[in-house]
Scaffold this motif. Structure first.
Motif, PDB file in Angstrom:
ATOM      1  N   ASP A  41       0.858  -1.176   0.000  1.00 49.92           N
ATOM      2  CA  ASP A  41       0.000   0.000   0.000  1.00 49.92           C
ATOM      3  C   ASP A  41       0.900   1.234   0.000  1.00 49.92           C
ATOM      4  O   ASP A  41       1.615   1.501   0.971  1.00 49.92           O
ATOM      5  N   SER A  42       0.865   1.987  -1.077  1.00 47.80           N
ATOM      6  CA  SER A  42       1.811   3.100  -1.229  1.00 47.80           C
ATOM      7  C   SER A  42       1.587   4.199  -0.196  1.00 47.80           C
ATOM      8  O   SER A  42       2.537   4.844   0.238  1.00 47.80           O
ATOM      9  N   LYS A  43       0.342   4.428   0.228  1.00 46.62           N
ATOM     10  CA  LYS A  43       0.070   5.441   1.251  1.00 46.62           C
ATOM     11  C   LYS A  43       0.645   5.021   2.597  1.00 46.62           C
ATOM     12  O   LYS A  43       1.246   5.817   3.314  1.00 46.62           O
ATOM     13  N   GLU A  87      -6.541   3.068  -5.259  1.00 47.15           N
ATOM     14  CA  GLU A  87      -5.428   3.344  -6.163  1.00 47.15           C
ATOM     15  C   GLU A  87      -4.079   3.014  -5.543  1.00 47.15           C
ATOM     16  O   GLU A  87      -3.146   2.581  -6.230  1.00 47.15           O
ATOM     17  N   GLU A  88      -3.974   3.212  -4.231  1.00 46.95           N
ATOM     18  CA  GLU A  88      -2.691   3.010  -3.559  1.00 46.95           C
ATOM     19  C   GLU A  88      -2.372   1.550  -3.265  1.00 46.95           C
ATOM     20  O   GLU A  88      -1.258   1.211  -2.860  1.00 46.95           O
TER      21      GLU A  88
END
Length: 456
Positions: free
Chosen positions: A73-75, A212-213
């Motif tokens: 998860d990029s966030k 999106e993340e």
């Protein structure tokens, strides 16, 4: 599934249990290149960063430097990179793919706090890459996975700590509880009740767009390929900032595809202490009986008939017939904690208190000097992370070793199998097999999705 040679495994277990799993020497070979001297600060990386991932990382800053973090998860990844930089004054490298962490020769150890279904693959590959490992509990999704990890620890000689931190932390209450039992303060143990709480059911959870993340394909990994599901309502408080109902993030514990519900969540903590206290860390139950239980959805032949709502047990009472005629109950009812009952008294312990007549009697008749250290196998470490780092230097196995963890976790896994099938299970703790029930034995292992196989 190949097994460890029985004499070797037994000899290892006997030495580990005799000294609280703190005296088993491992070879100093195959160490990561960046950590040659016991006086150096080791270099670590964390894989899986929500909630417990950050919690164990934060506990470890005092003892180690973090060179890298990884999360799908990029966030979550970006937020934890920033927090880590603030804590240690140096920005760690960020990766979505954990394999890039394992490829780095400067990283000595990894801390793994992914959802449970990823644990075994990551920790085995980490050991094969020459890393020591700290992995959050529960260690495995199945009993067979535990055997694979045992084989990898023995083959690689890596130090491996499981995150059952009640063995080290919680104001030493659990260590005191184990010492009280082992010093006969309740007489002969007759019954141990582990109160671990229940799990919520859910409404129907529809298929939803993947955030999106989030790399949903990589989040699923070894688990079956299914669509992402979520309702709009957001979770608040601990684990907040994600959908309250979903098949990902915090809610993974509510799905047998990724976890074992409350049995392997809180059960991994309290059943661990119970087994340690009654001397059952190298054995297991003879029978596991689902006395009463409710599953979150309808099941047929051990599998949920729907895929759009939570499916683990919401409430339960499980009875395990332990050695020496000790009855163990694992229940969602009552206070969270462990009640020990014997022929001469009873007491209750959890993370906040330890209470009962044997505890009150300590005022006039304290435990012998060094009783807590005897249980722990030496001076108690500052926290669970500190014990791991100390063992990285000494090359001893930590206080929460793989072997004793797997033995107690087998009780939790068997409890889930018994509820899923709706019947009592007879267990052979020597062979680590279910007796006379081919269908039940088929639940001891689980096939990984193609491309995510576990290789030992």
């Amino acid at each position: 599934m190949s097994k460890l040679p029985q004499t070797t495994r037994r000899r290892f277990l006997q030495s580990a249990v005799a000294a609280g799993a703190a005296s088993v020497m491992l070879p100093r070979t195959h160490r990561a290149l960046g950590y040659q001297s016991p006086n150096d600060r080791p270099v670590l990386a964390t894989i899986g960063l929500r909630n417990q991932g950050w919690a164990i990382t934060q506990k470890t800053f005092k003892f180690a430097d973090f060179a890298a973090l990884a999360d799908v998860d990029s966030k979550v990844l970006a937020a934890n990179v920033e927090k880590t930089q603030q804590k240690q004054g140096k920005k760690p490298d960020a990766y979505k793919d954990y394999r890039q962490v394992l490829d780095r020769k400067d990283i000595d150890a990894v801390m793994v706090a992914t959802p449970d279904h990823w644990h075994t693959k990551i920790v085995i590959e980490a050991m094969q890459a020459g890393k020591d490992v700290y992995c959050e509990k529960p260690l495995t999704l199945t009993i067979a996975e535990g055997k694979l990890i045992e084989k990898a620890v023995q083959a690689t000689g890596r130090v491996f700590q499981v995150g059952t931190m009640q063995r080290t932390e919680s104001g030493l209450r659990f260590l005191q509880a184990v010492a009280l039992v082992k010093h006969g303060r309740i007489g002969t143990v007759q019954k141990v009740t582990c109160g671990i709480g229940g799990m919520p059911a859910s409404p129907v959870i529809p298929v939803a767009p993947v955030p999106e993340e989030l790399d949903w394909e990589f989040w699923l990994g070894p688990a079956p390929k299914v669509p992402y599901r979520a309702l709009p309502e957001m979770r608040t408080g601990y684990g907040g900032g994600v959908p309250l109902y979903s098949n990902a993030h915090y809610s993974f514990r509510n799905w047998h595809e990724y976890s074992g519900g409350k049995l392997t969540d809180w059960g991994a903590h309290h059943v661990d202490i119970a087994c340690w206290a009654i001397g059952a860390s190298a054995t297991g139950p003879s029978k596991v009986t689902p006395v009463e239980y409710t599953l979150a959805c309808e099941y047929k032949d051990g599998y949920p008939v729907v895929d759009d709502r939570y499916n683990v047990a919401t409430s339960f009472t499980i009875r395990a017939a332990m050695p020496n005629n000790v009855e163990m109950l694992i229940t969602s009812a009552g206070d969270n904690g462990i009640l020990f009952e014997g022929t001469e008294g009873r007491f209750f312990v959890n993370r906040g208190r330890i209470a009962g007549s044997p505890v009150d009697a300590l005022k006039d008749k304290p435990l012998p000097e060094g009783a807590i250290e005897e249980v722990y196998g030496g001076p108690v470490s500052e926290n669970h992370s500190a014990n791991f780092i100390e063992c990285m230097k000494s090359r001893k196995q930590p206080i929460s070793d793989v072997w004793t963890h797997n033995r107690m976790l087998e009780i939790c896994h068997l409890s889930n199998i018994a509820m899923r099938l709706g019947r009592e299970i007879t267990w052979d703790p020597a062979k680590r097999e279910i007796v006379g029930d081919e269908r039940a034995n088929s639940f001891l292992a689980r096939e990984s999705r193609q491309g995510y196989e576990i290789k030992v």
